[in-house]
Design a protein around this motif. Structure first.
Motif, PDB file in Angstrom:
ATOM      1  N   VAL A   1      36.416  32.972  44.316  1.00 50.89           N
ATOM      2  CA  VAL A   1      36.220  34.296  43.725  1.00 50.89           C
ATOM      3  C   VAL A   1      35.874  34.150  42.247  1.00 50.89           C
ATOM      4  CG1 VAL A   1      37.281  36.548  43.313  1.00 50.89           C
ATOM      5  CG2 VAL A   1      38.059  35.151  45.244  1.00 50.89           C
ATOM      6  N   THR A   2      34.832  34.837  41.819  1.00 51.78           N
ATOM      7  CA  THR A   2      34.555  34.889  40.383  1.00 51.78           C
ATOM      8  C   THR A   2      34.487  36.358  39.970  1.00 51.78           C
ATOM      9  OG1 THR A   2      32.160  34.880  40.610  1.00 51.78           O
ATOM     10  CG2 THR A   2      33.188  32.765  40.438  1.00 51.78           C
ATOM     11  N   GLY A   3      35.006  36.624  38.783  1.00 55.40           N
ATOM     12  CA  GLY A   3      35.133  38.005  38.327  1.00 55.40           C
ATOM     13  C   GLY A   3      33.832  38.630  37.858  1.00 55.40           C
ATOM     14  N   CYS A   4      32.762  37.822  37.764  1.00 54.73           N
ATOM     15  CA  CYS A   4      31.446  38.343  37.374  1.00 54.73           C
ATOM     16  C   CYS A   4      30.410  37.316  37.823  1.00 54.73           C
ATOM     17  CB  CYS A   4      31.383  38.593  35.862  1.00 54.73           C
ATOM     18  SG  CYS A   4      31.048  37.120  34.886  1.00 54.73           S
ATOM     19  N   PRO A   5      29.119  37.616  37.684  1.00 56.92           N
ATOM     20  CA  PRO A   5      28.126  36.675  38.243  1.00 56.92           C
ATOM     21  C   PRO A   5      27.930  35.381  37.447  1.00 56.92           C
ATOM     22  CG  PRO A   5      27.047  38.624  37.358  1.00 56.92           C
ATOM     23  CD  PRO A   5      28.505  38.861  37.216  1.00 56.92           C
ATOM     24  N   ASN A   6      28.711  35.157  36.400  1.00 56.41           N
ATOM     25  CA  ASN A   6      28.549  33.904  35.660  1.00 56.41           C
ATOM     26  C   ASN A   6      28.966  32.690  36.485  1.00 56.41           C
ATOM     27  OD1 ASN A   6      27.358  34.738  33.255  1.00 56.41           O
ATOM     28  ND2 ASN A   6      29.300  35.612  32.593  1.00 56.41           N
ATOM     29  N   GLY A   7      29.860  32.878  37.413  1.00 57.29           N
ATOM     30  CA  GLY A   7      30.089  31.816  38.395  1.00 57.29           C
ATOM     31  C   GLY A   7      31.090  30.740  38.013  1.00 57.29           C
ATOM     32  N   CYS A   8      32.034  31.045  37.120  1.00 56.40           N
ATOM     33  CA  CYS A   8      32.954  30.003  36.643  1.00 56.40           C
ATOM     34  C   CYS A   8      33.832  29.425  37.753  1.00 56.40           C
ATOM     35  CB  CYS A   8      33.825  30.557  35.528  1.00 56.40           C
ATOM     36  SG  CYS A   8      32.857  31.266  34.179  1.00 56.40           S
ATOM     37  N   GLY A   9      34.123  30.215  38.790  1.00 52.45           N
ATOM     38  CA  GLY A   9      34.917  29.709  39.921  1.00 52.45           C
ATOM     39  C   GLY A   9      34.030  29.082  40.991  1.00 52.45           C
TER      40      GLY A   9
ATOM     41  N   ALA B   1      39.717  30.477  42.096  1.00 54.55           N
ATOM     42  CA  ALA B   1      39.200  31.644  41.363  1.00 54.55           C
ATOM     43  C   ALA B   1      39.038  31.288  39.901  1.00 54.55           C
ATOM     44  CB  ALA B   1      40.159  32.823  41.496  1.00 54.55           C
ATOM     45  N   CYS B   2      38.156  32.019  39.233  1.00 53.32           N
ATOM     46  CA  CYS B   2      38.029  31.857  37.777  1.00 53.32           C
ATOM     47  C   CYS B   2      39.151  32.628  37.096  1.00 53.32           C
ATOM     48  CB  CYS B   2      36.676  32.381  37.318  1.00 53.32           C
ATOM     49  SG  CYS B   2      36.570  34.180  37.404  1.00 53.32           S
ATOM     50  N   VAL B   3      39.244  32.501  35.776  1.00 57.49           N
ATOM     51  CA  VAL B   3      40.314  33.166  35.013  1.00 57.49           C
ATOM     52  C   VAL B   3      40.208  34.686  35.111  1.00 57.49           C
ATOM     53  CG1 VAL B   3      41.280  33.503  32.719  1.00 57.49           C
ATOM     54  CG2 VAL B   3      40.402  31.248  33.359  1.00 57.49           C
ATOM     55  N   SER B   4      39.058  35.204  34.749  1.00 61.00           N
ATOM     56  CA  SER B   4      38.810  36.656  34.752  1.00 61.00           C
ATOM     57  C   SER B   4      39.831  37.430  33.901  1.00 61.00           C
ATOM     58  CB  SER B   4      38.756  37.162  36.198  1.00 61.00           C
ATOM     59  OG  SER B   4      38.151  38.411  36.246  1.00 61.00           O
ATOM     60  N   LEU B   5      40.273  38.608  34.400  1.00 62.30           N
ATOM     61  CA  LEU B   5      41.180  39.450  33.605  1.00 62.30           C
ATOM     62  C   LEU B   5      42.567  38.830  33.505  1.00 62.30           C
ATOM     63  CD1 LEU B   5      39.980  42.713  35.275  1.00 62.30           C
ATOM     64  CD2 LEU B   5      39.771  42.222  32.831  1.00 62.30           C
TER      65      LEU B   5
ATOM     66  N   THR C   1      42.065  37.964  30.139  1.00 59.38           N
ATOM     67  CA  THR C   1      41.561  37.354  28.908  1.00 59.38           C
ATOM     68  C   THR C   1      40.038  37.310  28.820  1.00 59.38           C
ATOM     69  OG1 THR C   1      41.865  35.164  29.931  1.00 59.38           O
ATOM     70  CG2 THR C   1      43.619  35.951  28.462  1.00 59.38           C
ATOM     71  N   CYS C   2      39.348  37.225  29.946  1.00 62.22           N
ATOM     72  CA  CYS C   2      37.902  37.029  29.876  1.00 62.22           C
ATOM     73  C   CYS C   2      37.175  38.327  29.513  1.00 62.22           C
ATOM     74  CB  CYS C   2      37.371  36.505  31.215  1.00 62.22           C
ATOM     75  SG  CYS C   2      35.583  36.278  31.112  1.00 62.22           S
ATOM     76  N   PRO C   3      36.422  38.312  28.426  1.00 63.53           N
ATOM     77  CA  PRO C   3      35.738  39.545  28.004  1.00 63.53           C
ATOM     78  C   PRO C   3      34.607  39.944  28.939  1.00 63.53           C
ATOM     79  CG  PRO C   3      35.121  37.701  26.583  1.00 63.53           C
ATOM     80  CD  PRO C   3      36.195  37.194  27.496  1.00 63.53           C
ATOM     81  N   LEU C   4      34.130  39.021  29.777  1.00 66.05           N
ATOM     82  CA  LEU C   4      32.982  39.312  30.628  1.00 66.05           C
ATOM     83  C   LEU C   4      33.387  39.764  32.037  1.00 66.05           C
ATOM     84  CD1 LEU C   4      30.818  36.208  29.588  1.00 66.05           C
ATOM     85  CD2 LEU C   4      30.899  38.461  28.534  1.00 66.05           C
ATOM     86  N   ALA C   5      34.687  39.754  32.324  1.00 66.71           N
ATOM     87  CA  ALA C   5      35.150  40.046  33.687  1.00 66.71           C
ATOM     88  C   ALA C   5      34.792  41.464  34.115  1.00 66.71           C
ATOM     89  CB  ALA C   5      36.655  39.844  33.759  1.00 66.71           C
ATOM     90  N   MET C   6      34.317  41.595  35.357  1.00 67.84           N
ATOM     91  CA  MET C   6      34.020  42.909  35.928  1.00 67.84           C
ATOM     92  C   MET C   6      35.054  43.273  36.985  1.00 67.84           C
ATOM     93  SD  MET C   6      29.947  42.454  36.409  1.00 67.84           S
ATOM     94  CE  MET C   6      28.859  42.264  35.015  1.00 67.84           C
TER      95      MET C   6
HETATM   96 FE1  SF4 Z   1      34.928  35.405  33.096  1.00 64.40          FE
HETATM   97 FE2  SF4 Z   1      32.914  35.829  34.747  1.00 64.40          FE
HETATM   98 FE3  SF4 Z   1      33.599  33.336  34.110  1.00 64.40          FE
HETATM   99 FE4  SF4 Z   1      35.187  34.734  35.651  1.00 64.40          FE
HETATM  100  S1  SF4 Z   1      33.074  34.146  36.178  1.00 64.40           S
HETATM  101  S2  SF4 Z   1      35.833  33.544  33.874  1.00 64.40           S
HETATM  102  S3  SF4 Z   1      34.944  36.786  34.886  1.00 64.40           S
HETATM  103  S4  SF4 Z   1      32.782  34.832  32.720  1.00 64.40           S
END
Ligand code: SF4
Ligand code: SRM
Length: 570
Positions: free
Chosen positions: A476-484, A433-437, A439-444
């Motif tokens: 799992v990624t917390g938004c569509p940016n796709g970091c995970g 999974a990505c970091v997300s909440l 700390t991440c300001p973009l997390a949904m």
């Molecule tokens: Fe943040 Fe979205 Fe990247 Fe996850 S995928 S770390 S929520 S920017």
């Protein structure tokens, strides 16, 4: 317009272009902001400019509302991301970062990332210079780990083919250095370096306005695709003969991010340009980067990455321009095959007779937990380890280059501190999974904090269907940016809103197929319901050793994504 710029996008430039152009080669007024103790944050352009120095301004979203109620500004701090080509770090450096994380970060953790480096979360303004100076003394920097530049260069962390790994890692380091910004800004601001007049400086490769958008490079050593080439703008596929690296196949234009509701954005796989000899590597790297620099879209940042440039100008035009700029003709690609992406946990012996121990670190978060003192354990290992550490692109850690005599002591420490648990399932090892909440300001939606329970639920479903030894590449990624990198998973969740995800299926285990959306905006309960049904069918209908992703395609449950620019949203 010069011929080199024939594909430049015309129109009103994105504001980031003004910001970069007026920054005096990335200096801005960051030094003034550092002296301003009225706010913990950075003002105006500096908020963006610090990214080129490897930092992002953040605040803890769990406490944001409470602070607003108390009429306090958000608790501004920065996340720092280090530059470690190929993820290699020495034990003495580890001890430095371990101590800094404990003494000066709000969360006390070292976070291994999906791009083979570490992040500190929660560094307050008064400690920022100290952080850079401490890292610098240890031989680490954070230059160009964020911003519109070439980011940390990845290299397969497979330690078995040690000689090829060493050669490939040397190239990762050389490429990283070759493509770095040349401005003295980092040294001046963070290391109290001598001031240089920016008008006398040049950026011969990146250009004075840097790149249109972030740019990512890897070296991959088949058959292991642990770095996920299709997430990257530029990839060098190592071709070896008789255990010696002889050249690279070059793949250009991968990327995973998209924006909900905007079909002009999509994940895309990289295109194969062909084979090059080793001595052409830096010229090709610079030519791909400079073509993207000149032809990339500086008007619309949503369509600015190399993947969109290739779609707009055509792969053949882009490739021809790279050949022209580098003075190199691509030869036909050499044969290679990817067979896996996961790390090989536990001990393996390299061809040099050294031993390498891969430790599973859930979510890459190195911290002391009750009964599981991961951070202390890594530090204790660093105190006696005589080889190096390698961070993997799956957020795990390799204790590499261990002599036979040291094996037992290192293993005893790893076991004592919960770094080597036999009970970790294949499913957990194949989940990310990505970091997300928070700390991440973009997390949904939650990602890192949601993953452990979600995996427990999937383990239960697999066991129910008699598949407990199998696994699904689940991300799992917390938004569509796709970091995970969910857009290269067999099952990929993309955050849509609190507790809600778009549910994608149909990627493969090698990381060569993008999954397609199966259900939109659904909850954990709904996801697990669908997985129960699909895993049940897979258990009964699969051909011998058929993976989940291949099964859902063959069974017609989902259509494969073949050409994502045209069929991803079908
Ligand atoms: Fe943040 Fe979205 Fe990247 Fe996850 S995928 S770390 S929520 S920017
Ligand atoms: Fe990422 C932004 C974390 C790998 C695509 N990413 C962010 C930020 C910095 C949020 C922000 O802009 O304010 C996140 C910080 C969260 C935090 O609190 O730490 C963040 N990205 C991460 C990390 C730490 C995820 C992890 O769990 O390990 C990874 C750090 C990598 C590194 O060490 O450099 C990370 N990010 C990725 C990847 C995966 C990869 O590169 O292999 C991707 C998808 C691949 C790609 O680029 O297409 C990725 N991150 C993004 C994007 C979308 C870029 C785009 O093309 O539009 C953003 C947002 C942006 O740039 O505007 C973003």
């Amino acid at each position: 317009m010069s011929d080199d710029n024939k594909f430049k996008v015309e129109g009103k430039l994105a504001d980031n272009e003004r910001m970069k152009g007026q920054s005096h080669l990335l200096r801005g007024t960051i030094s003034d902001d550092l002296k301003d103790d009225v706010t913990g944050g950075f003002t105006a352009d500096n908020f963006q400019l610090i990214r080129f120095h490897g930092m992002y301004q953040q605040d803890d979203r769990d406490i944001r509302a409470e602070r607003t109620k108390q009429k306090l500004e958000p608790l501004h701090n920065v996340m720092l991301r280090a530059r470690l080509p190929g993820g290699v770090i020495q034990p003495h450096q580890w001890l430095v970062i371990d101590k800094f994380a404990a003494d000066y970060t709000m969360y006390g953790s070292i976070r291994l990332t999906t791009r083979q480096t570490f992040q500190f979360h929660g560094v307050l303004k008064p400690n920022m210079k100290l952080m850079h100076q401490t890292l610098h003394k240890a031989g680490i920097d954070s230059i160009a780990t964020a911003g519109d530049v070439n980011r940390n260069v990845l290299c397969t962390s497979n330690p078995i083919e040690s000689k090829v790994h060493k050669q490939a890692w040397d190239w990762a380091t050389k490429i990283s250095e070759h493509l770095l910004p040349k401005t003295n800004a980092y040294a001046e601001i963070w290391l109290d370096g001598e001031k240089v007049d920016s008008t006398q400086e040049d950026e011969p490769i990146l250009g004075k306005n840097y790149l249109p958008r972030k740019f990512k490079t890897t070296i991959v050593i088949p058959p292991q695709n642990d770095v996920d080439v299709h997430a990257n703008d530029l990839n060098f596929v190592a071709i070896a003969e008789d255990g010696e690296l002889i050249g690279f196949n070059v793949l250009v234009g991968g990327g995973l991010a998209m924006t909900h509701g905007d079909h002009s954005t999509f994940p895309r796989k990289a295109d194969d340009f062909g084979f090059i000899e080793l001595d052409k590597t830096l010229d090709i790297a610079a030519a791909v980067l400079s073509t993207q620099r000149d032809w990339g879209n500086r008007v619309n940042r949503k369509n600015a990455k190399t993947k969109y440039t290739l779609e707009r100008v055509g792969v053949e035009n882009f490739k021809a321009e790279v050949e022209k700029r580098a003075g190199v003709k691509f030869a036909a690609s050499r044969a290679y095959e990817f067979t896996s992406r996961g790390d090989r946990f536990g001990w393996v012996e390299g061809i040099d007779g050294k031993h390498h121990l891969t430790l599973f670190i859930e979510n890459g978060r190195i911290l002391d937990y009750p009964g599981k003192t991961l951070k202390t354990g890594c530090a204790e290992i660093a105190k006696i380890h005589q080889g190096d550490f390698r961070m993997t692109a799956n957020q795990n850690l390799i204790v590499a280059g261990v002599a036979l005599e040291q094996k037992a002591r290192i293993e005893a420490l790893a076991i004592k501190h919960g770094l080597m648990e036999a009970s970790v399932s294949n499913q957990r090892k194949d989940s990310m999974a990505c970091v997300s909440l928070p700390t991440c300001p973009l997390a949904m939606a939650e990602a890192e904090r949601y993953l452990p329970e979600a995996v427990t639920e999937i383990e239960g479903i697999l066991a129910k269907h008699g598949m407990q030894d199998d696994s699904i590449i689940y991300r799992v990624t917390g938004c569509p940016n796709g970091c995970g990198r969910a857009m290269l998973a067999e099952v990929g969740l993309v955050g849509k809103g609190p507790g809600k995800y778009n549910f994608h299926i149909g990627g493969d285990r090698q990381g060569t197929r993008i999954p397609r959306m199966y259900k939109e905006n659904i909850t954990d309960t709904e996801i697990m319901g669908h997985l129960d049904e699909l895993i049940g069918r897979w258990s009964k209908e699969r051909t011998p050793s058929e993976s989940f992703g291949d099964y859902v395609i063959r069974a017609g449950i989902i259509a494969p994504v073949v050409d994502s620019a045209r069929d991803f949203y079908d």
